[in-house]
Enzyme design. Structure first.
Site, PDB file in Angstrom:
ATOM      1  N   GLU A  65     -25.865 -46.367  38.751  1.00 16.92           N
ATOM      2  CA  GLU A  65     -26.557 -45.129  38.859  1.00 16.92           C
ATOM      3  C   GLU A  65     -26.355 -44.676  37.507  1.00 16.92           C
ATOM      4  OE1 GLU A  65     -24.206 -42.646  41.066  1.00 16.92           O
ATOM      5  OE2 GLU A  65     -25.173 -40.944  40.941  1.00 16.92           O
ATOM      6  N   LYS A 141     -32.242 -40.109  44.410  1.00 14.16           N
ATOM      7  CA  LYS A 141     -30.639 -39.541  45.692  1.00 14.16           C
ATOM      8  C   LYS A 141     -31.096 -39.059  46.604  1.00 14.16           C
ATOM      9  CE  LYS A 141     -25.606 -39.788  44.663  1.00 14.16           C
ATOM     10  NZ  LYS A 141     -25.285 -39.491  43.262  1.00 14.16           N
ATOM     11  N   CYS A 193     -25.265 -44.507  45.019  1.00 14.06           N
ATOM     12  CA  CYS A 193     -23.849 -43.827  45.751  1.00 14.06           C
ATOM     13  C   CYS A 193     -23.296 -42.604  46.695  1.00 14.06           C
ATOM     14  CB  CYS A 193     -23.744 -43.432  44.513  1.00 14.06           C
ATOM     15  SG  CYS A 193     -22.025 -43.318  43.582  1.00 14.06           S
TER      16      CYS A 193
HETATM   17  N1  GLN Z   1     -18.606 -40.467  47.705  1.00 11.89           N
HETATM   18  C1  GLN Z   1     -19.122 -40.955  46.194  1.00 11.89           C
HETATM   19  C2  GLN Z   1     -17.167 -40.693  45.585  1.00 11.89           C
HETATM   20  O1  GLN Z   1     -16.716 -40.660  45.928  1.00 11.89           O
HETATM   21  C3  GLN Z   1     -19.779 -40.342  45.576  1.00 11.89           C
HETATM   22  C4  GLN Z   1     -20.170 -40.350  44.792  1.00 11.89           C
HETATM   23  C5  GLN Z   1     -21.644 -40.608  43.587  1.00 11.89           C
HETATM   24  O2  GLN Z   1     -21.947 -40.197  43.965  1.00 11.89           O
HETATM   25  N2  GLN Z   1     -21.640 -40.477  42.229  1.00 11.89           N
HETATM   26  O3  GLN Z   1     -17.637 -41.398  44.448  1.00 11.89           O
END
Ligand code: GLN
Length: 425
Positions: A65, A141, A193
């Protein structure tokens, strides 16, 4: 033989064995250093190319990402100079070139600006380029993290999405024991993510929205560019100020102990190219939850276990045999939102039984703002659809998930694996 012939004549499902070569590039991009970030990305790609023979090029290369821009943007003004419209900008250009170099698919995360409205709309996106170097898909996303909210990121209006990827000569018909290679188009899901987490961290944990979507779509390949945090990070809204300052100190300590710059390690590359280098299973109970930021060349098993848990609908679980279809009815019939719940449906105890899926997680590593430590540990997992009657674990000890390989938590590098799995057509 006669039986096999009958099967093929009666037009019944054919089982194809698919073999793909996957590369994941793990990077520590820093904001404001796009040029240097790109240089290291290319250095990794070139060193990968030098270490493999020409006929062994990857079929797919996954980047994290926001792979080239860095992640912790704090406002719209902050991120705007780093955004690109789809099909333009450094991230898509890199993806196109990598695709042409290896004749492969490339997936890369980047900050997207949609200029169609008067005020540009911003998204956290992943571009997909095909082996000819054309951008064929753009995923935005769906579930946003606090940091995405800080710069005014918009949710994907379409929600989770799938897109078929076509691989030439990568399948073999095992029902007919054929040695001939044929093309295969794989049902492929994309998630960035936070898409793996409960919506806004507020939805019920056991909804497993992303995994359930992929079960219901019968996806066979699931591709996740990520910037997932290590538990050493100080996060917004998650802890009292006293704990936060102790954590900040601990990060400084770790940086000193590891002898790395404040932004974490860059240029100390880890190449993990050996199929036999599978990740040892370490269950949740043997991993301390307060995992320290050390042993940067080893995966962060507390996150690996957590990611596997988020794919619970894909895991064999003996417990499912005691779930009654009747008790699932209100959960599954829920306005057509999902066809299964925790992997079970009204017609099948375990929807994924006897299916296969490959999950790719390309995470970033490094440190931003002295408070955000990323977890690295990019990995390749195969869910094998077996062991339904014996497995009870909901972590890496569960044998229905094969840990084909992971990079370390804190080093840039490349993970390369040959994956073989079965699909029916
Ligand atoms: N749930 C992910 C974390 O806690 C979210 C991070 C992201 O979306 N970049 O790292």
């Amino acid at each position: 033989m006669g039986l096999k012939l009958m099967f093929s004549m009666s037009n019944s499902a054919r089982t194809l064995s698919v073999s793909l070569r996957i590369a994941i590039v793990q990077l520590n991009p820093q904001i404001g250093q796009v040029k240097q970030n790109i240089e290291r990305a290319w250095e990794l790609v070139h060193r990968l190319r030098e270490s493999i023979s020409k006929d062994k090029a990857p079929d797919l290369v996954l980047f994290p990402e926001f792979a080239l821009t860095g992640y912790n943007f704090h406002s719209r003004e902050h991120i705007l100079p780093y955004t690109s419209v789809r099909n333009e900008g450094p991230s898509i250009n890199l993806a196109k070139e990598v695709s042409r170099l290896f004749k492969c698919y490339t997936v890369i995360g980047y900050p997207e600006r949609d200029d169609q409205d008067v005020e540009p709309v911003l998204y956290n996106s992943a571009a997909v380029t095909d082996p000819t170097g054309q951008q064929v898909f753009n995923y935005r996303k769906s579930f946003l993290y606090y940091t995405d909210d800080d710069w005014g990121c918009q949710e994907n209006p379409l929600g989770f999405q799938s897109f078929p990827l076509h691989f030439k000569n990568r399948a073999r018909n095992v029902s007919e024991d054929s040695s001939e290679l044929e093309d295969v188009t794989l049902r492929t899901g994309f998630g960035i993510c936070m898409d793996l987490s409960p919506y806004k961290f507020e939805a019920p944990f056991y909804d497993f929205e992303f995994a359930t979507y992929n079960i219901d779509q019968r996806n066979e390949l699931i591709i996740c560019p990520m910037a997932w945090l290590h538990s050493a990070s100080v996060t917004k809204n998650s802890e009292p100020a006293t704990a936060a300052s102790a954590k900040l100190e601990a990060i400084q300590e770790a940086i000193k102990k590891e002898g790395i710059p404040a932004c974490g390690s860059q240029g100390n590359y880890q190449f993990n190219l050996n199929n036999s280098d599978v990740t040892p299973r370490i269950g949740r109970e043997s991993v301390s939850s307060e995992s320290e930021y050390n042993e940067l060349d080893k995966p962060d098993m507390s996150n690996v276990n957590y990611w596997i848990l988020r794919f619970m609908p894909f895991l064999a679980l003996k417990q499912r045999s005691s779930w009654l279809a009747r008790s699932l009815e209100p959960l599954v019939a829920d306005k057509g939102k999902r066809k299964s719940y925790m992997g079970a449906s009204l017609t099948s105890q375990w929807e994924f039984r006897n299916r296969n899926a490959i999950v790719l997680m390309g995470n970033r590593c490094g440190i931003e703002d002295a408070n955000t430590v990323f977890a690295g540990s990019s990995g390749i997992y195969k869910f094998n659809g077996k062991f339904a009657d014996v497995e009870t674990d909901i972590d890496s000890l569960n044998k229905s998930v094969e840990l084909l390989g992971n990079l370390g938590k804190g080093l840039e590098g490349v993970l390369l694996r040959d994956v073989t799995f079965e699909v029916t057509r």
